[in-house]
Design a protein around this motif. Structure first.
Motif, PDB file in Angstrom:
ATOM      1  N   GLN A   1       2.380   8.784  12.090  1.00 46.54           N
ATOM      2  CA  GLN A   1       2.119   8.127  13.363  1.00 46.54           C
ATOM      3  C   GLN A   1       0.666   8.384  13.763  1.00 46.54           C
ATOM      4  O   GLN A   1       0.138   9.463  13.526  1.00 46.54           O
ATOM      5  CB  GLN A   1       3.056   8.666  14.464  1.00 46.54           C
ATOM      6  N   GLN A   2       0.028   7.395  14.351  1.00 47.80           N
ATOM      7  CA  GLN A   2      -1.358   7.568  14.779  1.00 47.80           C
ATOM      8  C   GLN A   2      -1.446   8.754  15.729  1.00 47.80           C
ATOM      9  O   GLN A   2      -0.619   8.912  16.630  1.00 47.80           O
ATOM     10  CB  GLN A   2      -1.872   6.297  15.438  1.00 47.80           C
ATOM     11  N   SER A   3      -2.477   9.582  15.534  1.00 43.61           N
ATOM     12  CA  SER A   3      -2.492  10.900  16.157  1.00 43.61           C
ATOM     13  C   SER A   3      -2.477  10.852  17.674  1.00 43.61           C
ATOM     14  O   SER A   3      -1.835  11.686  18.317  1.00 43.61           O
ATOM     15  CB  SER A   3      -3.708  11.691  15.673  1.00 43.61           C
ATOM     16  N   ASP A   4      -3.185   9.894  18.296  1.00 47.39           N
ATOM     17  CA  ASP A   4      -3.222   9.916  19.754  1.00 47.39           C
ATOM     18  C   ASP A   4      -1.876   9.556  20.359  1.00 47.39           C
ATOM     19  O   ASP A   4      -1.562   9.973  21.475  1.00 47.39           O
ATOM     20  CB  ASP A   4      -4.346   9.025  20.305  1.00 47.39           C
TER      21      ASP A   4
ATOM     22  N   PHE B   1      -6.523  10.894   7.504  1.00 46.04           N
ATOM     23  CA  PHE B   1      -6.364  12.147   8.239  1.00 46.04           C
ATOM     24  C   PHE B   1      -4.896  12.448   8.476  1.00 46.04           C
ATOM     25  O   PHE B   1      -4.502  13.618   8.552  1.00 46.04           O
ATOM     26  CB  PHE B   1      -7.104  12.078   9.588  1.00 46.04           C
ATOM     27  N   ASN B   2      -4.080  11.421   8.604  1.00 47.46           N
ATOM     28  CA  ASN B   2      -2.658  11.633   8.842  1.00 47.46           C
ATOM     29  C   ASN B   2      -1.848  11.739   7.556  1.00 47.46           C
ATOM     30  O   ASN B   2      -0.856  12.468   7.498  1.00 47.46           O
ATOM     31  CB  ASN B   2      -2.107  10.507   9.723  1.00 47.46           C
ATOM     32  N   LEU B   3      -2.249  11.025   6.507  1.00 48.10           N
ATOM     33  CA  LEU B   3      -1.527  11.136   5.240  1.00 48.10           C
ATOM     34  C   LEU B   3      -1.727  12.505   4.596  1.00 48.10           C
ATOM     35  O   LEU B   3      -0.779  13.092   4.058  1.00 48.10           O
ATOM     36  CB  LEU B   3      -2.001  10.048   4.275  1.00 48.10           C
ATOM     37  N   TYR B   4      -2.957  13.010   4.631  1.00 43.13           N
ATOM     38  CA  TYR B   4      -3.284  14.238   3.894  1.00 43.13           C
ATOM     39  C   TYR B   4      -3.307  15.438   4.830  1.00 43.13           C
ATOM     40  O   TYR B   4      -4.355  15.968   5.186  1.00 43.13           O
ATOM     41  CB  TYR B   4      -4.619  14.060   3.174  1.00 43.13           C
ATOM     42  N   ARG B   5      -2.103  15.848   5.230  1.00 39.38           N
ATOM     43  CA  ARG B   5      -1.935  17.013   6.089  1.00 39.38           C
ATOM     44  C   ARG B   5      -1.075  18.046   5.366  1.00 39.38           C
ATOM     45  O   ARG B   5      -0.205  17.690   4.557  1.00 39.38           O
ATOM     46  CB  ARG B   5      -1.285  16.603   7.407  1.00 39.38           C
ATOM     47  N   PRO B   6      -1.279  19.354   5.639  1.00 38.48           N
ATOM     48  CA  PRO B   6      -0.495  20.381   4.933  1.00 38.48           C
ATOM     49  C   PRO B   6       1.009  20.191   5.055  1.00 38.48           C
ATOM     50  O   PRO B   6       1.746  20.413   4.087  1.00 38.48           O
ATOM     51  CB  PRO B   6      -0.964  21.682   5.604  1.00 38.48           C
TER      52      PRO B   6
ATOM     53  N   PHE C   1       0.809  -1.220   0.000  1.00 39.06           N
ATOM     54  CA  PHE C   1       0.000   0.000   0.000  1.00 39.06           C
ATOM     55  C   PHE C   1       0.845   1.274   0.000  1.00 39.06           C
ATOM     56  O   PHE C   1       0.528   2.207  -0.745  1.00 39.06           O
ATOM     57  CB  PHE C   1      -0.969   0.010   1.196  1.00 39.06           C
ATOM     58  N   PRO C   2       1.911   1.413   0.816  1.00 36.67           N
ATOM     59  CA  PRO C   2       2.673   2.667   0.780  1.00 36.67           C
ATOM     60  C   PRO C   2       3.215   2.999  -0.602  1.00 36.67           C
ATOM     61  O   PRO C   2       3.170   4.161  -1.033  1.00 36.67           O
ATOM     62  CB  PRO C   2       3.793   2.425   1.801  1.00 36.67           C
ATOM     63  N   VAL C   3       3.728   1.997  -1.320  1.00 35.27           N
ATOM     64  CA  VAL C   3       4.218   2.255  -2.677  1.00 35.27           C
ATOM     65  C   VAL C   3       3.069   2.665  -3.587  1.00 35.27           C
ATOM     66  O   VAL C   3       3.174   3.635  -4.358  1.00 35.27           O
ATOM     67  CB  VAL C   3       4.939   1.011  -3.237  1.00 35.27           C
ATOM     68  N   ALA C   4       1.950   1.951  -3.502  1.00 35.32           N
ATOM     69  CA  ALA C   4       0.805   2.276  -4.356  1.00 35.32           C
ATOM     70  C   ALA C   4       0.284   3.674  -4.067  1.00 35.32           C
ATOM     71  O   ALA C   4      -0.054   4.426  -4.996  1.00 35.32           O
ATOM     72  CB  ALA C   4      -0.299   1.234  -4.158  1.00 35.32           C
TER      73      ALA C   4
END
Length: 303
Positions: A228-231, A163-168, A123-126
């Motif tokens: 990293q997971q936000s919490d 939510f974590n991948l698509y951050r400014p 998945f990360p490569v894709a």
């Protein structure tokens, strides 16, 4: 891989938000999984002309190119797949990075991942291939399994990931993230950001649910560290080391009752009853507030 009524509505909403589909790349050549009455309802809701499609043999799939060009303004609708079985425009295994001489990176106004990346092991490569194909200022659209679709592909996905991948700070703006309950074509559920709530946003229900994502590429992200997971990233990992544990307190009433029921062999039957009651409560269409906010899709996309 294909476009159903939820994905078609997502395309329409994206168009209303100003997303350009001038040059579109689909990950997998997208077939249409839309009933004729659904397509006609959508056409009338949007005030669109009748869709003209090329003749095809009885039972042959309908593909996405006429819909993209006639209803969404695409000048080209291309596709990429690991196999030629659906006559995709480009052949490439998404487990592998784009080759250095590939003409695809940075060329597309919109990249559609409607039911593809759950079938790709790496998945990360894709995902990096998907975002690399998108030009700066263009958009990425996902529709991927989220709940009660185990076995459909390699993966089901959590909103936390996107939510974590698509951050400014990673080069992207997340413009929307929704859950769609497969059996309810009139509504979506906008998902709350766990980073803003400062807690996890979970879902346990009795229906097939998939997630729809709309993100804009702000700049080329370059090499990125894994999210990293936000919490953990925002809370637990930033705390000082835990103090030495306090001495154990004497068991309270709850612990004593739990122990007594366990000794009588009643814990497992009571847990089974609890889980059955939870399953009944989760069998409705609604997703729990405040983590999920219902969206009337027809009101959202009506012209």
């Amino acid at each position: 891989m294909g476009i159903d009524i939820h994905n078609l509505n997502l395309l329409a909403h994206a168009q209303d938000l100003g997303v350009s589909f001038t040059r579109t790349l689909a990950i997998g050549r997208q077939a249409l999984f839309i009933e004729a009455y659904e397509l006609e309802d959508h056409r009338r809701l949007r005030g669109l002309p009748p869709l003209t499609e090329p003749p095809r043999p009885a039972g042959a799939p309908r593909y996405f190119e006429p819909l993209l060009t006639q209803w969404l303004g695409a000048q080209s609708a291309e596709s990429v797949d690991a196999s030629a079985y659906e006559q995709a425009t480009h052949l490439h295994d998404m487990n592998q990075p784009w080759p250095a001489d590939s003409p695809l990176p940075g060329q597309f106004d919109a990249v559609l991942d409607f039911g593809c990346l759950e079938h790709v092991f790496d998945f990360p490569v894709a995902w990096r291939n998907v975002t690399a194909a998108c030009r700066v200022g263009g958009h990425v659209l996902h529709a991927l399994p989220a709940n009660n679709l185990s076995g459909h592909g390699f993966y089901q996905f959590s909103p936390e990931l996107f939510f974590n991948l698509y951050r400014p700070e990673r080069g992207f703006e997340l413009r929307g993230l929704w859950f769609a309950v497969k059996g309810d074509r009139r509504h979506w559920w906008q998902v709350a950001n766990p980073r803003e709530l400062r807690r996890r946003v979970n879902l346990c229900n009795a229906h097939e649910v998939y997630m729809m994502v709309l993100a804009r590429k702000l700049h080329e992200p370059g090499e990125l560290p894994p999210p990293q997971q936000s919490d953990y990233a925002d809370d637990e990992w930033l705390k000082a080391p835990a103090a030495a544990p306090a001495p154990a307190a004497a068991p309270g009433l709850r612990q004593r009752l739990h122990g007594a029921l366990g000794r009588q062999g009643l814990i497992d039957p009571l847990r089974a009853l609890r889980d059955r009651l939870r399953a009944v409560r989760s069998s409705g269409w609604a997703l729990p507030a405040p983590d999920y906010t219902r969206v009337d899709v027809h009101a959202l996309i009506r012209r």
